[in-house]
Motif scaffolding. Structure first.
Motif, PDB file in Angstrom:
ATOM      1  N   THR A   5       0.816  -1.217   0.000  1.00  0.00           N
ATOM      2  CA  THR A   5       0.000   0.000   0.000  1.00  0.00           C
ATOM      3  C   THR A   5       0.847   1.263   0.000  1.00  0.00           C
ATOM      4  OG1 THR A   5      -1.625  -1.261   1.289  1.00  0.00           O
ATOM      5  CG2 THR A   5      -1.963   1.117   1.100  1.00  0.00           C
ATOM      6  N   ASP A   6       1.808   1.350   0.891  1.00  0.00           N
ATOM      7  CA  ASP A   6       2.628   2.557   0.990  1.00  0.00           C
ATOM      8  C   ASP A   6       3.530   2.737  -0.220  1.00  0.00           C
ATOM      9  OD1 ASP A   6       1.488   3.157   3.416  1.00  0.00           O
ATOM     10  OD2 ASP A   6       3.106   2.298   4.614  1.00  0.00           O
ATOM     11  N   LEU A   7       4.063   1.639  -0.743  1.00  0.00           N
ATOM     12  CA  LEU A   7       4.947   1.740  -1.903  1.00  0.00           C
ATOM     13  C   LEU A   7       4.225   2.325  -3.107  1.00  0.00           C
ATOM     14  CD1 LEU A   7       6.882  -1.646  -1.678  1.00  0.00           C
ATOM     15  CD2 LEU A   7       7.910   0.618  -1.602  1.00  0.00           C
ATOM     16  N   TYR A  15      -7.388  -5.932  -0.598  1.00  0.00           N
ATOM     17  CA  TYR A  15      -8.233  -6.663   0.338  1.00  0.00           C
ATOM     18  C   TYR A  15      -8.210  -5.924   1.667  1.00  0.00           C
ATOM     19  CZ  TYR A  15      -7.510 -10.304  -3.167  1.00  0.00           C
ATOM     20  OH  TYR A  15      -7.437 -11.007  -4.351  1.00  0.00           O
ATOM     21  N   ASP A  16      -9.412  -5.521   2.141  1.00  0.00           N
ATOM     22  CA  ASP A  16      -9.499  -4.729   3.372  1.00  0.00           C
ATOM     23  C   ASP A  16      -8.553  -3.529   3.318  1.00  0.00           C
ATOM     24  OD1 ASP A  16     -11.492  -6.182   4.530  1.00  0.00           O
ATOM     25  OD2 ASP A  16     -10.180  -7.399   5.785  1.00  0.00           O
ATOM     26  N   ASP A  17      -8.555  -2.850   2.191  1.00  0.00           N
ATOM     27  CA  ASP A  17      -7.768  -1.633   1.980  1.00  0.00           C
ATOM     28  C   ASP A  17      -6.260  -1.873   1.961  1.00  0.00           C
ATOM     29  OD1 ASP A  17     -10.066  -0.013   1.847  1.00  0.00           O
ATOM     30  OD2 ASP A  17     -10.150   0.128   4.029  1.00  0.00           O
ATOM     31  N   ILE A  18      -5.835  -3.115   1.846  1.00  0.00           N
ATOM     32  CA  ILE A  18      -4.405  -3.443   1.752  1.00  0.00           C
ATOM     33  C   ILE A  18      -4.104  -3.956   0.342  1.00  0.00           C
ATOM     34  CG2 ILE A  18      -2.536  -4.891   2.609  1.00  0.00           C
ATOM     35  CD1 ILE A  18      -3.982  -4.999   5.290  1.00  0.00           C
ATOM     36  N   THR A  22     -20.322 -10.037  -6.813  1.00  0.00           N
ATOM     37  CA  THR A  22     -20.146  -8.721  -6.199  1.00  0.00           C
ATOM     38  C   THR A  22     -19.380  -8.957  -4.903  1.00  0.00           C
ATOM     39  OG1 THR A  22     -22.156  -8.781  -4.841  1.00  0.00           O
ATOM     40  CG2 THR A  22     -22.392  -7.960  -7.100  1.00  0.00           C
ATOM     41  N   GLU A  23     -18.996  -7.898  -4.223  1.00  0.00           N
ATOM     42  CA  GLU A  23     -18.266  -8.067  -2.964  1.00  0.00           C
ATOM     43  C   GLU A  23     -19.096  -8.834  -1.932  1.00  0.00           C
ATOM     44  OE1 GLU A  23     -16.689  -4.508  -1.339  1.00  0.00           O
ATOM     45  OE2 GLU A  23     -15.261  -4.199  -2.981  1.00  0.00           O
ATOM     46  N   ALA A  60     -10.272 -17.814   5.049  1.00  0.00           N
ATOM     47  CA  ALA A  60      -8.885 -18.305   4.942  1.00  0.00           C
ATOM     48  C   ALA A  60      -7.878 -17.171   4.871  1.00  0.00           C
ATOM     49  CB  ALA A  60      -8.740 -19.209   3.715  1.00  0.00           C
ATOM     50  N   ILE A  61      -8.326 -15.988   4.420  1.00  0.00           N
ATOM     51  CA  ILE A  61      -7.412 -14.845   4.351  1.00  0.00           C
ATOM     52  C   ILE A  61      -7.750 -13.806   5.417  1.00  0.00           C
ATOM     53  CG2 ILE A  61      -6.952 -15.217   1.905  1.00  0.00           C
ATOM     54  CD1 ILE A  61      -8.792 -12.844   1.288  1.00  0.00           C
TER      55      ILE A  61
END
Length: 453
Positions: free
Chosen positions: A115-117, A137-140, A218-219, A450-451
């Motif tokens: 994310t930061d990169l 995934y979850d903003d990552i 969909t999500e 699982a994630i």
């Protein structure tokens, strides 16, 4: 069809654009510190072949002489995830590696948070939004695009013109699609509408609904009990029942055609529409003797199929690893260099630009000027991701999960088998669609768990 223009003109344009974009990138202040990045990919071929991927690595090392790229060929192509698992367990994880499925990498804790990169990277911001979201995934952000293709139909324009029929184009509506498939079919004359009818099950929901994705995804999950999915299945059944697709013909009917399989029939000019990916562009340009175009799916939404790359959590050189993926895939300067290299070295330009950058697209369309492909890029803002590499549990939800329902020859058919049986008229989909939908969503839920989602 003449797709390739003057090499001199192309190279002049590309060299100018490269010069304008070469003020890259990420912390070049580290140039005095030599580092080695290990790189595992299934598309690098052999040293003897020296395909465009290896040439691009050489160009990267020339551009960044402080970074050496070491190709890791210890991961077997046919058992990619097993090879990565073995590398992880022995603390020999490549710094950069291709991903068969992003969720597998997350579940096994192989992947660095990117994310930061990517946060302030102008080139990454120009990656199509639907592609960026598919790896988040979850903003990552866990992965980066490593090649892009579009899925859809290619049309034999000569065949439709020969029959005095309207030639299907990108953006045709569903009625026009169905009419085209039906009207071009003439079994006795060795003409058929399309190759693979079952692909309709996947794309139809997204073609008729702006809120549904591939296979109704969909999500929130799948919506296989929706009217959109049922209508798509019924269209598929109609095409199969009326013999508008080559794969649904009897052997006697197939004997009318010039070719023993769908690919041969398409290449010989006996098929109106063929379902394929843009990886076929080079093959079609070199081998087809009729006029053709790419038209995607009805409704005009662009179906995107991506490869992805990840960076290992254990890497000591995350910025250099990111820079390498960017050069090999979505970075402006890297893709312009890829085009230049393909032209100069007479190599296949594998993969579409993973960017909306106008300079890159202009350079690309200097050598690949299909009108339908241009239209597909214009429609990327409403694109649809083919989810096999990005959606948790998708393989189970779409194909492999056993249903407990017996059909002819199989006492416990999987989801795909049950859908295929309904298309072929062996069962009534209304009797089982609620069960199939619940099972598909259960597998999606299990994949998310699982994630850690």
């Amino acid at each position: 069809m003449e797709l390739f223009k003057s090499w001199v003109a192309i190279l002049t344009i590309i060299m100018f654009l490269i010069g304008c974009s070469s003020k890259d990138t990420l912390n070049e202040s580290k140039e005095d510190k030599e580092v080695t990045i290990s790189y595992a990919s299934w598309n690098v071929g052999t040293e003897e072949e020296k395909n465009i991927e290896r040439l691009m690595i050489e160009e990267f090392e020339e551009k960044y002489p402080h970074i050496k790229v070491e190709i890791d060929d210890s991961i077997p192509n046919e058992k990619w995830n097993d090879g990565l698992a073995a590398a992880a367990s022995s603390n020999k994880m490549p710094d950069v590696f291709m991903l068969s499925q992003i969720p597998t990498g997350i579940a096994n804790e192989w992947l660095l948070d990117l994310t930061d990169l990517a946060a302030d990277d102008e080139d990454f911001a120009k990656v199509p939004e639907v592609v960026r979201e598919s790896a988040t995934y979850d903003d990552i952000l866990y992965a980066l695009p490593a090649g892009q293709q579009f899925l859809g139909y290619f049309v034999n324009k000569d065949l439709f013109n020969q029959e005095n029929l309207n030639v299907p184009e990108n953006g045709l509506n569903m009625n026009e699609f169905a009419d085209s498939v039906r009207n071009i079919t003439n079994i006795r004359s060795g003409q058929v509408g399309l190759n693979n009818p079952l692909a309709i099950l996947d794309w139809y929901p997204a073609a008729v609904s702006e809120t549904l994705g591939w296979y109704t995804y969909t999500e929130e999950g799948y919506h296989l009990d929706s009217k959109e999915f049922i209508n798509g299945l019924n269209l598929t059944k109609n095409i199969v029942t009326n013999n508008y697709s080559f794969e649904s013909l009897t052997d006697e009917q197939k004997s009318n055609f010039n070719g023993e399989n769908p690919g041969e029939v398409w290449a010989s000019g006996g098929m109106g529409l063929v379902w394929d990916g843009t990886w076929a562009l080079s093959n079609y340009e070199n081998n087809l003797e009729f006029d053709w175009d790419f038209i995607g799916i009805p409704g005009g939404r662009t179906v995107v199929a991506n490869d992805y790359m990840g960076i290992s959590k254990t890497t000591k050189h995350s910025e250099e690893a990111y820079l390498l993926i960017k050069w090999m895939s979505f970075g402006k300067e890297g893709y312009l260099k890829r085009i230049e290299t393909a032209v100069e070295e007479d190599k296949v330009l594998n993969g579409l630009p993973v960017t909306t950058d106008e300079d890159v697209l202009d350079a690309y369309f200097e050598i690949q000027d299909l009108p339908g492909l241009r239209a597909a890029y214009e429609n990327l803002e409403k694109g649809v991701i083919e989810p096999v590499k990005a959606v948790p549990g998708y393989v189970q939800s779409r194909w492999e999960a056993p249903t407990g329902v017996g059909i002819e020859g199989n006492p416990n058919a999987n989801i795909h088998g049950l859908l295929e049986a309904s298309v072929e008229g062996e069962i009534k989909i209304e009797d089982f669609i609620s069960q199939i939908n619940k099972l598909a969503n259960l597998k999606y839920q299990e994949g998310n768990e699982a994630i850690g989602q």
